[in-house]
Scaffold this active site. Structure first.
Site, short mmCIF file in Angstrom:
data_model
loop_
_atom_site.label_atom_id
_atom_site.label_comp_id
_atom_site.label_asym_id
_atom_site.label_seq_id
_atom_site.Cartn_x
_atom_site.Cartn_y
_atom_site.Cartn_z
N THR A 170 6.38 0.83 2.12
CA THR A 170 7.37 1.63 2.86
C THR A 170 6.60 2.55 3.79
O THR A 170 5.88 3.44 3.33
CB THR A 170 8.23 2.47 1.90
OG1 THR A 170 8.84 1.60 0.95
CG2 THR A 170 9.31 3.22 2.66
N LEU A 188 0.84 -1.20 0.00
CA LEU A 188 0.00 0.00 0.00
C LEU A 188 0.88 1.25 0.00
O LEU A 188 2.09 1.16 0.23
CB LEU A 188 -0.90 -0.02 1.24
CG LEU A 188 -1.75 -1.28 1.42
CD1 LEU A 188 -2.56 -1.20 2.71
CD2 LEU A 188 -2.67 -1.50 0.23
N PRO A 189 0.28 2.43 -0.25
CA PRO A 189 1.12 3.63 -0.37
C PRO A 189 1.88 4.03 0.91
O PRO A 189 3.10 4.21 0.86
CB PRO A 189 0.11 4.73 -0.77
CG PRO A 189 -1.04 4.00 -1.38
CD PRO A 189 -1.12 2.69 -0.64
N LYS A 245 15.25 0.69 4.97
CA LYS A 245 14.67 1.15 3.70
C LYS A 245 14.66 2.68 3.63
O LYS A 245 14.95 3.27 2.59
CB LYS A 245 13.25 0.58 3.60
CG LYS A 245 12.38 1.16 2.51
CD LYS A 245 12.84 0.79 1.12
CE LYS A 245 12.00 1.48 0.07
NZ LYS A 245 12.54 1.38 -1.26
P1 NAD Z 1 0.72 2.86 -5.97
O1 NAD Z 1 0.10 4.12 -5.48
O2 NAD Z 1 0.98 2.66 -7.42
O3 NAD Z 1 -0.19 1.60 -5.47
C1 NAD Z 1 -0.81 1.49 -4.24
C2 NAD Z 1 -2.10 0.69 -4.44
O4 NAD Z 1 -2.70 0.45 -3.16
C3 NAD Z 1 -3.14 1.42 -5.30
O5 NAD Z 1 -3.56 0.59 -6.37
C4 NAD Z 1 -4.28 1.70 -4.30
O6 NAD Z 1 -5.56 1.69 -4.90
C5 NAD Z 1 -4.10 0.56 -3.33
N1 NAD Z 1 -4.71 0.76 -2.02
C6 NAD Z 1 -4.60 1.82 -1.18
N2 NAD Z 1 -5.29 1.60 -0.04
C7 NAD Z 1 -5.85 0.37 -0.15
C8 NAD Z 1 -6.68 -0.42 0.69
N3 NAD Z 1 -7.06 0.00 1.90
N4 NAD Z 1 -7.07 -1.64 0.25
C9 NAD Z 1 -6.68 -2.09 -0.97
N5 NAD Z 1 -5.90 -1.38 -1.82
C10 NAD Z 1 -5.49 -0.17 -1.41
O7 NAD Z 1 2.07 2.70 -5.14
P2 NAD Z 1 3.34 1.79 -5.53
O8 NAD Z 1 4.26 2.57 -6.41
O9 NAD Z 1 2.87 0.44 -5.92
O10 NAD Z 1 4.06 1.73 -4.09
C11 NAD Z 1 3.56 0.92 -3.03
C12 NAD Z 1 4.54 0.99 -1.87
O11 NAD Z 1 5.83 0.51 -2.33
C13 NAD Z 1 4.77 2.41 -1.32
O12 NAD Z 1 4.89 2.35 0.07
C14 NAD Z 1 6.09 2.83 -1.99
O13 NAD Z 1 6.78 3.79 -1.20
C15 NAD Z 1 6.82 1.50 -2.06
N6 NAD Z 1 7.83 1.39 -3.14
C16 NAD Z 1 7.55 1.83 -4.41
C17 NAD Z 1 8.52 1.70 -5.42
C18 NAD Z 1 8.26 2.17 -6.83
O14 NAD Z 1 9.22 2.21 -7.62
N7 NAD Z 1 7.01 2.50 -7.20
C19 NAD Z 1 9.76 1.10 -5.12
C20 NAD Z 1 9.99 0.63 -3.82
C21 NAD Z 1 9.01 0.77 -2.84
#
Ligand code: NAD
Length: 296
Positions: free
Chosen positions: A95, A65-66, A170
């Site tokens: 994260t 999740l975000p 992280k």
């Molecule tokens: P994103 O915003 O693309 O995806 C998050 C998803 O979670 C969305 O589809 C949203 O609808 C869903 N969501 C939110 N609340 C929810 C709930 N209560 N129930 C079900 N679904 C829910 O984010 P991302 O880029 O996939 O990143 C996710 C995590 O990974 C973050 O914490 C980010 O910091 C970490 N991260 C991202 C990257 C990257 O390159 N994008 C790399 C390493 C770590």
């Protein structure tokens, strides 16, 4: 093979879940955005109509999740923990703040549930390729149980320490990433302003002492690397607002431990300025635009 509930199918979660399906696990998936679920059901996963339905009967629960508020909201606010089988293992990959990770892990433990924080590094490219680095906090025994599933999504798996330690490591990594991306952008913009070709300068830095992850894999200048978000209008990848969140987590950790992070704070301000200009959803390498926008 295990029955796995996967919650959160965004830029990272979707390809991670795809790799679990490919490895032969039985997946039940849930995301608040129905369109995010479609790619997984096409691949053979079962869609659940709520997170509680997704976790019912699952041997392993994975969430991606975000931010902290979403993770606490899901596990504590919506009390998802009470729907999870007490013999299941929870792998929380978002994260988030170390304090949030410890709070949720303690609530899980109080219900007799094993839980690890397992934030990832490696970007969307690593998520698709199944080469992510997992940085784990929690009991060694829980990590051993998680290992086969983590190996289906990643290549390097580290045990950083007790609950929350994965998040601390992280956050340190991402603070450095934010700083090095801004620094790389600054250097490229300086070279271009002085007549250099960005490709030539990038090739030089990539084989010199300034080389880093951005110059090797994720160049911020459009057109230098075809596969990088910079060459795709900064779409997908790792959002500016997510980087800003991580730099905020670094600032919080620094305050609580009385550590000094002058470069981390400067980077946080740069990304905040960039986000406030309307770039929050773009990939974080778009920070280079701060250096290339000219006053008219
Ligand atoms: P994103 O915003 O693309 O995806 C998050 C998803 O979670 C969305 O589809 C949203 O609808 C869903 N969501 C939110 N609340 C929810 C709930 N209560 N129930 C079900 N679904 C829910 O984010 P991302 O880029 O996939 O990143 C996710 C995590 O990974 C973050 O914490 C980010 O910091 C970490 N991260 C991202 C990257 C990257 O390159 N994008 C790399 C390493 C770590």
């Amino acid at each position: 093979m295990s029955s796995i509930a996967f919650i959160g199918l965004g830029n990272m979660g979707a390809p991670m879940a795809q790799n679990l399906v490919k490895a032969g696990h039985q997946l039940t998936v849930f995301d608040l955005v129905p369109a995010a679920v479609k790619g997984l059901t096409d691949a053979g996963a079962r869609a659940a109509s709520s997170a509680a339905e997704a976790v019912r009967g699952a041997e392993i629960v994975v969430s991606m999740l975000p931010a902290s508020k979403h993770v606490e909201g899901l596990y504590l606010g919506d009390d998802l923990l009470s729907s999870i089988d007490s013999s299941a293992l929870v792998i929380e990959c978002s994260t988030i703040s170390p304090d949030s990770a410890r709070k949720v892990a303690a609530a899980a433990q109080a219900r007799g549930l094993a839980m690890i924080d397992a934030p990832v590094s490696g970007g969307t490219g690593g998520a698709v390729a199944g080469t992510l680095t997992f940085i784990v906090g929690g009991e060694q025994a829980a990590l051993q149980r998680a290992m086969p599933v983590l190996q289906n999504m990643g290549k390097n798996i580290f045990h950083a320490g007790a609950a929350g330690a994965g998040q601390v490591a992280k956050i340190c990594n991402n603070m450095l990433l934010g700083i090095l991306m801004a620094g790389t952008s600054e250097a490229l913009a300086l070279g271009v302003a002085n007549g250099l070709d960005p490709q030539v300068l990038s090739d030089i830095i990539a084989k010199s002492s300034g080389r880093n992850w951005a110059t090797e894999l994720y160049n911020p200048w459009p057109g230098v690397m075809d596969h990088a978000p910079a060459s795709k209008g900064y779409a997908g990848g790792f959002g500016v607002d997510l980087m800003l969140k991580d730099l905020g987590l670094a600032a919080e950790s620094a305050l609580s431990s009385r550590a000094t992070i002058p470069l981390g704070e400067l980077a946080r301000n740069l990304y905040a300025l960039h986000s406030s200009g309307g770039s929050g959803k773009l990939d974080f390498s778009s920070i280079v635009n701060l250096y290339t926008q000219k006053a008219t």
